[in-house]
Design a protein around this motif. Structure first.
Motif, PDB file in Angstrom:
ATOM      1  N   GLY A  59       0.785  -1.224   0.000  1.00 17.76           N
ATOM      2  CA  GLY A  59       0.000   0.000   0.000  1.00 17.76           C
ATOM      3  C   GLY A  59       0.817   1.274   0.000  1.00 17.76           C
ATOM      4  N   ILE A  60       2.124   1.190  -0.264  1.00 20.88           N
ATOM      5  CA  ILE A  60       2.938   2.425  -0.235  1.00 20.88           C
ATOM      6  C   ILE A  60       3.089   3.040  -1.631  1.00 20.88           C
ATOM      7  CG2 ILE A  60       4.284   1.637   1.775  1.00 20.88           C
ATOM      8  CD1 ILE A  60       6.603   1.391  -0.449  1.00 20.88           C
ATOM      9  N   ILE A  61       2.742   2.316  -2.657  1.00 18.18           N
ATOM     10  CA  ILE A  61       2.998   2.794  -4.023  1.00 18.18           C
ATOM     11  C   ILE A  61       1.876   3.706  -4.494  1.00 18.18           C
ATOM     12  CG2 ILE A  61       3.283   2.075  -6.461  1.00 18.18           C
ATOM     13  CD1 ILE A  61       5.681   1.402  -4.696  1.00 18.18           C
ATOM     14  N   SER A  62       2.298   4.872  -5.001  1.00 17.08           N
ATOM     15  CA  SER A  62       1.349   5.780  -5.615  1.00 17.08           C
ATOM     16  C   SER A  62       1.755   5.943  -7.078  1.00 17.08           C
ATOM     17  CB  SER A  62       1.379   7.140  -4.893  1.00 17.08           C
ATOM     18  OG  SER A  62       0.770   8.109  -5.706  1.00 17.08           O
ATOM     19  N   LEU A 109       7.605  -2.874   4.190  1.00 17.45           N
ATOM     20  CA  LEU A 109       8.263  -1.804   4.948  1.00 17.45           C
ATOM     21  C   LEU A 109       9.148  -2.340   6.074  1.00 17.45           C
ATOM     22  CD1 LEU A 109       5.692   1.122   5.204  1.00 17.45           C
ATOM     23  CD2 LEU A 109       7.894   1.087   4.019  1.00 17.45           C
ATOM     24  N   SER A 110       8.785  -3.518   6.599  1.00 13.32           N
ATOM     25  CA  SER A 110       9.621  -4.079   7.672  1.00 13.32           C
ATOM     26  C   SER A 110      10.731  -4.976   7.121  1.00 13.32           C
ATOM     27  CB  SER A 110       8.750  -4.855   8.675  1.00 13.32           C
ATOM     28  OG  SER A 110       8.059  -5.891   7.999  1.00 13.32           O
ATOM     29  N   THR A 111      10.485  -5.645   6.000  1.00 13.31           N
ATOM     30  CA  THR A 111      11.510  -6.568   5.479  1.00 13.31           C
ATOM     31  C   THR A 111      12.340  -5.955   4.344  1.00 13.31           C
ATOM     32  OG1 THR A 111      10.049  -7.506   3.805  1.00 13.31           O
ATOM     33  CG2 THR A 111      10.022  -8.568   5.964  1.00 13.31           C
ATOM     34  N   GLY A 112      11.722  -5.078   3.584  1.00 11.99           N
ATOM     35  CA  GLY A 112      12.425  -4.495   2.427  1.00 11.99           C
ATOM     36  C   GLY A 112      12.561  -5.462   1.270  1.00 11.99           C
ATOM     37  N   GLU A 113      11.909  -6.614   1.370  1.00  7.26           N
ATOM     38  CA  GLU A 113      12.052  -7.626   0.317  1.00  7.26           C
ATOM     39  C   GLU A 113      11.023  -7.449  -0.797  1.00  7.26           C
ATOM     40  OE1 GLU A 113      11.921 -11.526   1.966  1.00  7.26           O
ATOM     41  OE2 GLU A 113      13.799 -11.275   3.067  1.00  7.26           O
ATOM     42  N   ILE A 114      11.486  -7.663  -2.002  1.00  7.29           N
ATOM     43  CA  ILE A 114      10.603  -7.593  -3.168  1.00  7.29           C
ATOM     44  C   ILE A 114      10.832  -8.849  -3.996  1.00  7.29           C
ATOM     45  CG2 ILE A 114      10.064  -6.330  -5.303  1.00  7.29           C
ATOM     46  CD1 ILE A 114      11.180  -3.811  -3.937  1.00  7.29           C
ATOM     47  N   GLU A 115       9.746  -9.509  -4.365  1.00 12.21           N
ATOM     48  CA  GLU A 115       9.849 -10.693  -5.224  1.00 12.21           C
ATOM     49  C   GLU A 115       9.748 -10.246  -6.677  1.00 12.21           C
ATOM     50  OE1 GLU A 115       8.143 -14.906  -3.465  1.00 12.21           O
ATOM     51  OE2 GLU A 115       6.745 -13.369  -4.105  1.00 12.21           O
ATOM     52  N   VAL A 116      10.610 -10.792  -7.481  1.00 12.65           N
ATOM     53  CA  VAL A 116      10.563 -10.428  -8.908  1.00 12.65           C
ATOM     54  C   VAL A 116      10.305 -11.688  -9.726  1.00 12.65           C
ATOM     55  CG1 VAL A 116      11.793  -9.334 -10.825  1.00 12.65           C
ATOM     56  CG2 VAL A 116      12.235  -8.579  -8.477  1.00 12.65           C
ATOM     57  N   PHE A 117       9.266 -11.631 -10.553  1.00 14.26           N
ATOM     58  CA  PHE A 117       8.984 -12.750 -11.466  1.00 14.26           C
ATOM     59  C   PHE A 117       9.393 -12.330 -12.867  1.00 14.26           C
ATOM     60  CE2 PHE A 117       5.980 -13.083  -7.964  1.00 14.26           C
ATOM     61  CZ  PHE A 117       6.158 -14.394  -7.567  1.00 14.26           C
ATOM     62  N   ASN A 137       8.788   6.876  -4.031  1.00 11.04           N
ATOM     63  CA  ASN A 137       7.578   6.563  -3.271  1.00 11.04           C
ATOM     64  C   ASN A 137       7.846   6.572  -1.777  1.00 11.04           C
ATOM     65  OD1 ASN A 137       4.866   5.681  -4.655  1.00 11.04           O
ATOM     66  ND2 ASN A 137       6.519   5.119  -6.071  1.00 11.04           N
ATOM     67  N   LEU A 138       9.022   6.033  -1.400  1.00  9.61           N
ATOM     68  CA  LEU A 138       9.357   5.967   0.028  1.00  9.61           C
ATOM     69  C   LEU A 138       9.571   7.356   0.611  1.00  9.61           C
ATOM     70  CD1 LEU A 138      11.752   2.897   0.055  1.00  9.61           C
ATOM     71  CD2 LEU A 138       9.546   3.067   1.234  1.00  9.61           C
ATOM     72  N   ILE A 139      10.323   8.188  -0.104  1.00 10.45           N
ATOM     73  CA  ILE A 139      10.608   9.508   0.479  1.00 10.45           C
ATOM     74  C   ILE A 139       9.376  10.416   0.402  1.00 10.45           C
ATOM     75  CG2 ILE A 139      13.092   9.384  -0.009  1.00 10.45           C
ATOM     76  CD1 ILE A 139      12.722  11.214  -2.337  1.00 10.45           C
ATOM     77  N   HIS A 140       8.430  10.030  -0.430  1.00 12.44           N
ATOM     78  CA  HIS A 140       7.205  10.819  -0.516  1.00 12.44           C
ATOM     79  C   HIS A 140       6.456  10.801   0.809  1.00 12.44           C
ATOM     80  CE1 HIS A 140       4.042  12.874  -2.639  1.00 12.44           C
ATOM     81  NE2 HIS A 140       3.142  12.009  -2.175  1.00 12.44           N
ATOM     82  N   LEU A 141       6.769   9.765   1.598  1.00 11.11           N
ATOM     83  CA  LEU A 141       6.100   9.624   2.893  1.00 11.11           C
ATOM     84  C   LEU A 141       6.678  10.567   3.934  1.00 11.11           C
ATOM     85  CD1 LEU A 141       6.096   5.705   3.000  1.00 11.11           C
ATOM     86  CD2 LEU A 141       4.226   7.185   2.264  1.00 11.11           C
ATOM     87  N   SER A 143       8.775  14.240   5.479  1.00  8.28           N
ATOM     88  CA  SER A 143       8.508  15.676   5.480  1.00  8.28           C
ATOM     89  C   SER A 143       9.235  16.334   4.295  1.00  8.28           C
ATOM     90  CB  SER A 143       9.010  16.290   6.778  1.00  8.28           C
ATOM     91  OG  SER A 143      10.419  16.222   6.790  1.00  8.28           O
ATOM     92  N   PRO A 144       8.786  17.524   3.854  1.00  7.97           N
ATOM     93  CA  PRO A 144       9.440  18.203   2.710  1.00  7.97           C
ATOM     94  C   PRO A 144      10.939  18.421   2.928  1.00  7.97           C
ATOM     95  CG  PRO A 144       7.386  19.310   3.288  1.00  7.97           C
ATOM     96  CD  PRO A 144       7.615  18.264   4.334  1.00  7.97           C
ATOM     97  N   GLN A 145      11.377  18.771   4.201  1.00  5.35           N
ATOM     98  CA  GLN A 145      12.807  18.995   4.466  1.00  5.35           C
ATOM     99  C   GLN A 145      13.599  17.708   4.279  1.00  5.35           C
ATOM    100  OE1 GLN A 145      10.290  19.998   6.380  1.00  5.35           O
ATOM    101  NE2 GLN A 145      10.729  21.985   7.354  1.00  5.35           N
ATOM    102  N   THR A 146      13.033  16.644   4.816  1.00  4.49           N
ATOM    103  CA  THR A 146      13.717  15.351   4.678  1.00  4.49           C
ATOM    104  C   THR A 146      13.837  14.978   3.208  1.00  4.49           C
ATOM    105  OG1 THR A 146      12.582  14.728   6.701  1.00  4.49           O
ATOM    106  CG2 THR A 146      13.744  12.968   5.535  1.00  4.49           C
ATOM    107  N   ILE A 147      12.741  15.223   2.489  1.00  2.00           N
ATOM    108  CA  ILE A 147      12.749  14.907   1.050  1.00  2.00           C
ATOM    109  C   ILE A 147      13.867  15.672   0.350  1.00  2.00           C
ATOM    110  CG2 ILE A 147      11.433  15.202  -1.108  1.00  2.00           C
ATOM    111  CD1 ILE A 147       8.888  14.702   0.594  1.00  2.00           C
ATOM    112  N   GLU A 148      14.005  16.965   0.705  1.00  2.00           N
ATOM    113  CA  GLU A 148      15.007  17.814   0.051  1.00  2.00           C
ATOM    114  C   GLU A 148      16.421  17.286   0.292  1.00  2.00           C
ATOM    115  OE1 GLU A 148      16.364  20.696  -2.352  1.00  2.00           O
ATOM    116  OE2 GLU A 148      14.282  20.076  -2.048  1.00  2.00           O
ATOM    117  N   ILE A 149      16.702  16.958   1.579  1.00  3.82           N
ATOM    118  CA  ILE A 149      18.052  16.463   1.912  1.00  3.82           C
ATOM    119  C   ILE A 149      18.321  15.129   1.228  1.00  3.82           C
ATOM    120  CG2 ILE A 149      19.483  15.562   3.811  1.00  3.82           C
ATOM    121  CD1 ILE A 149      18.267  17.785   5.556  1.00  3.82           C
ATOM    122  N   LEU A 150      17.293  14.270   1.275  1.00  2.00           N
ATOM    123  CA  LEU A 150      17.493  12.958   0.653  1.00  2.00           C
ATOM    124  C   LEU A 150      17.736  13.091  -0.849  1.00  2.00           C
ATOM    125  CD1 LEU A 150      14.796  10.805   2.500  1.00  2.00           C
ATOM    126  CD2 LEU A 150      17.278  10.481   2.582  1.00  2.00           C
TER     127      LEU A 150
END
Lengths: 406, 301
Positions: A59-62, A109-117, A137-141, A143-150
């Motif tokens: 549910g994190i993907i927009s 979000l807890s494991t960071g694992e993605i399955e690829v077929f 998508n992750l940094i979209h979650l 704050s704007p300042q954090t987004i800028e630094i990242l």
């Protein structure tokens, strides 16, 4: 003075107008271009422009977020499609509609694992694009300042203990310059020194010198040769640098990189206090060797005695950078044959005390002058010594005059 | 007029005395032969004249004063061993060597073309020097010596590697320069060439000047009482005043007793009915004189 210039120009032109020189000049940029071309072809071969799919249970993907473009060329960009079920995604992989399906499980979000077929390894462009999409998508979650630094990344500034020296890691030139200076010195002196050595040995042995010194003084001939051949190496270097600038400009245009090199006083101290006398020292020693021996091969073998120590600091580069104040590092940066490389290495990441600069520069200039005097003397003594070796002892002991073959 | 004055010069290399107290003058409009066996000190003498070496003692005056940069431009030198840049074209090599003599580019090119034509090297001007034959290189070396119209020319074995035609051409060139008033010093081992060209000679042995002077005078000085005779009728076995005779090619050499005049022998031969075709008072060749002086049987000494 006019004759000195004539010697210099002659020495320069006769080297530059050779096929060997032209080959040497264009070979380096060609090699770089070739390497880049191979790289691009390799990237191209690992490119797959088929769309990729995402089945997102976390549910994190927009899909409204448009990821930053990562592809080198627009033709390499891939479309990201959303799949509502894993079966439909897998089916699309089977039918070849997409190259891979990325499955983000609920606990992503807890494991960071993605399955690829996928039927085969997805293209590098597709993987990079997905990474960027996920990151955005992750940094979209956040704050704007954090987004800028990242987005901008971190900015490290290394300061020396006394605060007199600082290097911003983004200003790559500060770190790169001293390394480059040492490397350039080694390249130029090897090219020029080779020409100089050949010129002296050949002309001594084919007796051209005897003709020439009836028109110019041996000193004019020697200095004309040294500077003429040194200019050949510098020309080669400038052409390479021009290619590099051209390449970097292209790099900046394509990748919007806007860092401008900044020359600092320490660079000038290195150039005029260490590098300039270093050139004179090695060129004079090359001349000395050239008149002392009878064959080019022998001259090259002898010249290794001072060209090898010259590059040796590169072997210990890691240790020098890690321990810039260690006595051995200090010694290497003031010893004439190693200072030209060791001092710039030290100066790249640490503050070299002023007194050490003064000592190193004094030793370098003194060595250069002594070597020049010795070279001038040996030139007079050895220029007519056809087929004979000159010993250093003989040069040092002989007050004046020239030995004859008669 | 004196072009070069050498006074008591000497040069040693360690224990070896290469040149010992040599004095001579080189005049404008003459060819002075510098002769001597190998290792006699000729090259060292030449190098001192050219200011390549400084003499340990003595003085050398060139064109009225001590050698300086400007005077170097008025001297032409042809070394014994060819000293040309091997890896560049003949034209470039000669152009450069001429430019070192202070000549301007236009003048160099004009004179170069003229000399290349004369020495039949025009078609070879773009060839690398190393691709030329030894003879061609020697001709190129001659051009390098003459191109700046020097006031003094010093040539060391100028005819080596040249064929008879080119030797003649080189001789003509030397004679032209002499006629122009150039002072020429020629070092050679070829005594016949020295005889043909030189007005005066210097003979050096073991670093010392052992003989010098006008060639005719030297010959007369070394002349022995000998006659070369050719006759169309038999020559008597016994001739009064002749110690012995020896056939020599198509002639006979007669060795006269001390004090006997050649005229008396000729009269005697005619009286006895010998049909004399050729009668000549034999002069020693420069070769004979050279060998005599160098081997120590020096009549003059």
């Amino acid at each position: 003075m006019k004759k000195f210039w004539r010697v210099l120009i002659f020495e320069y032109i006769r080297r530059v107008k050779t096929r060997g020189f032209l080959f040497a000049v264009i070979s380096m940029p060609l090699l770089v271009i070739l390497a880049m071309a191979i790289g691009l072809v390799s990237v191209r071969l690992q490119t797959n422009t088929l769309p990729v799919g995402i089945f997102d249970q976390s549910g994190i993907i927009s899909f409204e977020i448009i990821p930053q473009e990562t592809a080198l060329f627009p033709s390499q960009s891939v479309e990201i499609l959303e799949f509502k079920t894993i079966e439909s995604g897998k089916h699309a992989v089977q039918t070849g509609d997409i190259q891979a399906l990325f499955h983000l499980k609920a606990d992503y979000l807890s494991t960071g694992e993605i399955e690829v077929f996928a039927l085969e390894k997805p293209g590098e462009n597709a993987l990079n694009h997905m990474r960027q999409f996920l990151k955005d998508n992750l940094i979209h979650l956040e704050s704007p300042q954090t987004i800028e630094i990242l987005k901008k990344g971190n900015d490290f500034t290394i300061r020396s203990y006394d605060g007199s020296q600082q290097a911003n890691m983004r200003d790559w030139f500060v770190v790169f310059f001293p390394f480059a200076v040492g490397l350039i010195f080694v390249i130029v002196i090897n090219i020029s020194g080779g020409y100089l050595l050949q010129s002296v040995v050949d002309e001594k042995e084919n007796r051209t010198m005897e003709m020439v010194v009836t028109s110019v003084s041996p000193e004019q001939l020697m200095f004309g040769k040294i500077l003429g051949n040194l200019s050949v190496g510098l020309t080669q270097l400038f052409i390479w640098l021009a290619f590099a600038v051209f390449g970097l400009t292209g790099f900046q245009v394509f990748f919007h990189y806007d860092q401008v090199p900044d020359i600092q006083p320490v660079h000038l101290v290195i150039l005029f206090g260490i590098i300039a006398p270093g050139f004179i020292l090695i060129a004079a020693l090359m001349t000395l060797v050239g008149v002392m021996v009878t064959e080019l091969r022998e001259a090259q073998q002898v010249s290794v005695l001072f060209t090898l120590p010259m590059v040796s600091p590169f072997w210990f580069a890691a240790a020098i950078l890690k321990n810039p104040g260690h006595p051995l590092t200090v010694f290497l940066s003031v010893f004439p044959f190693t200072a030209v490389v060791a001092m710039p290495l030290r100066a790249s990441t640490s503050t070299v005390p002023v007194w050490q600069f003064i000592i190193a520069s004094t030793i370098m200039w003194a060595s250069a002058v002594i070597a020049l005097v010795l070279a001038a003397k040996s030139f007079r003594l050895g220029m007519l010594q056809y087929g004979k070796r000159l010993s250093l002892k003989y040069i040092l002991r002989t007050r004046q005059g020239v030995q004859t073959n008669e | 007029m004196i072009a070069t004055e050498v006074r008591n010069i000497g040069k040693s290399f360690g224990e070896i005395v290469a040149v010992d107290d040599v004095s001579f003058s080189l005049y404008e409009g003459e060819i002075l032969g510098l002769l001597g066996p190998n290792g006699a000190g000729k090259t060292t003498t030449i190098r001192m004249l050219l200011d390549i070496f400084k003499p340990d003692h003595g003085e050398i005056e060139v064109l009225g004063g001590l050698m300086d940069e400007e005077k170097k431009d008025r001297i032409g030198y042809l070394p014994e061993e060819r000293g040309l840049y091997q890896d560049i074209s003949l034209e470039k090599c000669l152009h450069y060597l001429a430019s070192l003599k202070g000549m301007e580019s236009d003048t160099i090119q004009n004179r170069l073309n003229s000399y290349l034509e004369r020495f039949d090297l025009m078609k070879n001007r773009r060839q690398k020097v190393k691709e030329l034959s030894k003879g061609m290189q020697q001709k190129a070396q001659l051009i390098a010596t003459f191109i700046h119209h020097p006031k003094i020319i010093i040539v060391d074995e100028p005819f080596s590697a040249l064929d008879p035609v080119n030797t003649q051409m080189a001789k003509d060139l030397l004679r032209e320069e002499r006629a122009r008033g150039t002072a020429i010093m020629m070092s050679t081992h070829q005594m016949n060439q020295a005889e043909a060209l030189c007005d005066r000679i210097l003979l050096i042995a073991n670093g010392r000047l052992v003989l010098s002077g006008n060639l005719k005078e030297i010959r007369r000085c070394f002349s022995k009482n000998e006659i070369l005779l050719r006759a169309s009728s038999p020559i008597p076995e016994r001739i009064a005043g002749v110690t012995y005779s020896r056939p020599e090619n198509d002639q006979t050499r007669l060795f006269l007793k001390e004090g006997i005049k050649p005229g008396a022998i000729l009269a005697q031969l005619i009286q006895s009915g010998v049909e004399v075709e050729h009668f000549e008072t034999a002069q020693p060749t420069l070769d004979d004189i050279f060998i005599e002086v160098v081997t120590g049987k020096n009549k003059a000494a």
